[in-house]
Design an enzyme around this catalytic site. Structure first.
Site, short mmCIF file in Angstrom:
data_model
loop_
_atom_site.label_atom_id
_atom_site.label_comp_id
_atom_site.label_asym_id
_atom_site.label_seq_id
_atom_site.Cartn_x
_atom_site.Cartn_y
_atom_site.Cartn_z
N CYS A 70 0.86 -1.18 0.00
CA CYS A 70 0.00 0.00 0.00
C CYS A 70 0.89 1.22 0.00
O CYS A 70 1.73 1.39 0.89
CB CYS A 70 -0.91 -0.01 1.22
N CYS A 216 -4.90 6.79 -3.03
CA CYS A 216 -4.28 5.48 -3.24
C CYS A 216 -2.88 5.72 -3.80
O CYS A 216 -2.74 6.19 -4.94
CB CYS A 216 -5.11 4.63 -4.19
#
Length: 274
Positions: A70, A216
């Site tokens: 991530c 993101c």
């Protein structure tokens, strides 16, 4: 059970972080579902465990599923490791599900760090497919509408969809359908990308395991790389998100670097009842 936790966010993408040793006797997937719940838990897009020897980031989505990496999460992880004494110096390596990532802390206050994100994988097998699919400029029919997409693996599974307005809410039902379309056996993150100019894009992501997110990091990297390959942007690009900005650099060999913030929200104890 009382668990020491710290919450951070990177451009609005929020995470609860803790030491893996503090929860080693708990099912991490079940814990992630409980702790990330925004009504009955702390509330977050994901949960991150810090494991030592070697320094390792274990990432869980809000639905309990694991993801290899991530982008916003690793910046928060980097700050957590610095503040918890798990890492020293301005540069250190972090083992993730997508291999080793190099962290460079470029600024302490406000915190900023630069992450080596690696290179993309265009093999359909990296997306859980048979290896025969066309992933570049492929078409899907979603809710009666044909959309042209580009898919690749960059730290995790990503699909880029170029649109006129990345913040058009009318596109969200389509993004949700794309992310779980049968074409993607493992599901996919869907990045709605609006090219502003050669050095700026605007982006919003429907993230697998989470839903709509404010940011993101891996999606920003995949989006800039895709736009660069198509001649729509330069190698150094600012990515505008709902709650902040990221800087993405594309090297000549398509290695990708991401620079951005990580902010601590609170530190305390979570009371967990299995």
């Amino acid at each position: 059970m009382e668990i020491p936790v710290t919450k951070y966010h990177g451009c609005g993408n929020d995470f609860v972080l803790m030491h893996e040793l503090d929860v080693k006797h708990i099912d991490p997937s079940a814990l992630a579902v409980e702790i990330c719940n925004r009504n009955t838990g702390i509330g977050a897009d994901g949960m991150i465990l810090a494991k030592q020897n070697p320094l390792t980031m274990l990432f869980y989505n809000a639905d309990g599923s694991m993801a290899p990496m991530c982008g916003n999460g690793i910046r928060c992880f980097a700050r957590f490791c610095k503040e918890e004494g798990l890492a020293s110096g301005e540069q250190f390596a972090v083992l993730t599900g997508d291999g080793v990532k190099k962290v460079e802390v470029t600024q302490e206050f406000p915190f900023q760090c630069r992450i080596f994100m690696g290179q993309p994988k265009d093999d359909p097998k990296a997306l859980g497919m048979s290896g025969k699919e066309t992933l570049w400029d492929h078409e899907l029919t979603v809710q009666g509408r044909k959309v042209t997409l580009c898919s690749l693996f960059l730290a995790t599974v990503h699909t880029v969809w170029f649109v006129e307005d990345a913040f058009d809410d009318a596109l969200l039902p389509l993004a949700r359908e794309i992310h779980q379309h049968p074409f993607f056996p493992l599901k996919t993150n869907v990045n709605l990308v609006q090219v502003i100019d050669q050095n700026t894009i605007r982006m919003r992501t429907w993230e697998r395991g989470v839903g709509l997110t404010l940011a993101c990091g891996t999606g920003a990297c995949a989006s800039v790389l895709t736009a660069y390959r198509k001649g729509l942007c330069a190698q150094n690009v600012t990515v505008e998100l709902a709650k902040g900005k990221l800087e993405v650099e594309i090297c000549d060999d398509e290695s990708v670097y991401m620079t951005g913030p990580a902010q601590r929200v609170f530190k305390g104890r979570y009371f967990y009842e299995a």
